[in-house]
Write a protein that holds these residues in place. Structure first.
Motif, PDB file in Angstrom:
ATOM      1  N   ALA A   1      35.358  42.372  36.883  1.00 34.61           N
ATOM      2  CA  ALA A   1      34.928  41.640  35.639  1.00 34.61           C
ATOM      3  C   ALA A   1      36.219  41.692  34.993  1.00 34.61           C
TER       4      ALA A   1
ATOM      5  N   LYS B   1      27.817  36.873  31.298  1.00 31.80           N
ATOM      6  CA  LYS B   1      28.455  36.180  32.095  1.00 31.80           C
ATOM      7  C   LYS B   1      30.053  36.628  32.251  1.00 31.80           C
ATOM      8  N   THR B   2      30.371  36.641  33.488  1.00 28.65           N
ATOM      9  CA  THR B   2      31.920  37.193  33.715  1.00 28.65           C
ATOM     10  C   THR B   2      32.737  36.127  34.323  1.00 28.65           C
ATOM     11  N   GLU B   3      34.027  36.504  34.147  1.00 29.85           N
ATOM     12  CA  GLU B   3      35.067  35.908  34.869  1.00 29.85           C
ATOM     13  C   GLU B   3      35.799  36.925  35.858  1.00 29.85           C
TER      14      GLU B   3
ATOM     15  N   GLY C   1      28.890  38.864  40.729  1.00 30.32           N
ATOM     16  CA  GLY C   1      30.356  38.444  40.703  1.00 30.32           C
ATOM     17  C   GLY C   1      30.704  37.273  39.710  1.00 30.32           C
ATOM     18  N   SER C   2      29.356  36.855  39.127  1.00 30.88           N
ATOM     19  CA  SER C   2      29.332  35.626  37.883  1.00 30.88           C
ATOM     20  C   SER C   2      28.743  36.203  36.738  1.00 30.88           C
ATOM     21  N   ARG C   3      28.101  37.468  36.761  1.00 31.55           N
ATOM     22  CA  ARG C   3      27.485  38.085  35.741  1.00 31.55           C
ATOM     23  C   ARG C   3      27.190  39.533  35.887  1.00 31.55           C
TER      24      ARG C   3
END
Length: 143
Positions: free
Chosen positions: A27, A132-134, A67-69
Motif C-alpha cells: 500500500a 482504501k489504498t493505492e 490490494g485496494s483496501r
C-alpha cells in the motif's frame, strides 16, 4: 494478529505491527501513515480508559487487505463502549474555549474511510477500520 497487554509500553509493538503489515501489502505510504495514526490513537485510548481500576486486559490487532483496501481490526476485552458515545469536540469553539483532549475519535474518523464498532457481549469490543489504498510506486520514490 498480534495480542499484547493493554499498557502504554506495548503501544509501539502494536503500531509497528500495523506499519509492517501495511508495507508488506504494498500500500502507498500515505494510507499506511493514516492507518498507523488511527491505530495509535485507538490503542492509546484503550490503554488509558478501557480497563479502569484493575489489571489491564489484552488488545488484539489484525490487518488484512485485498490490494485496494486495508482492514484493521482492534479487539479489546473491556466493558462495552461505543466510540459514538464519546462526546463530540466543539470544532467551532476558539482555542481558548476548547477543552483539552477529545479530538482523537474525530481524528480517527477523518483519516480512515470506514469505521465499524461491534459490542461483543461478555467479550469486549471490536473496532474495524477500513482504508482504501493505492499501490506504492515501484521505484521507491514515495516517502
Amino acid at each position: 494478529m498480534i495480542r499484547r497487554p493493554g499498557t502504554l509500553d506495548h503501544l509501539p509493538e502494536l503500531v509497528d505491527f500495523v506499519r509492517d503489515a501495511c508495507e508488506r501489502s504494498g500500500a502507498d505510504a500515505s494510507s499506511c501513515f493514516s492507518l498507523r495514526l488511527a491505530v495509535e490513537e485507538v490503542c492509546t485510548n484503550l490503554m488509558r480508559h478501557a480497563y479502569p481500576g484493575g489489571e489491564p486486559g489484552p488488545i488484539e490487532v489484525s490487518v488484512s487487505g485485498d490490494g485496494s483496501r486495508l482492514v484493521v481490526t482492534i479487539t479489546d476485552f473491556a466493558p462495552p463502549f461505543s466510540p459514538d458515545d464519546a462526546p463530540s469536540p466543539d470544532l467551532d469553539a476558539s482555542w481558548e474555549e476548547r477543552r483539552i483532549g477529545g479530538l482523537g475519535w474525530h481524528l480517527v474518523k477523518s483519516v480512515v474511510d470506514e469505521v465499524r464498532y461491534e459490542a461483543r457481549p461478555d467479550a469486549g469490543n471490536r473496532l474495524t477500520l477500513v482504508k482504501k489504498t493505492e499501490a506504492a510506486p515501484r521505484d521507491g520514490t514515495e516517502g
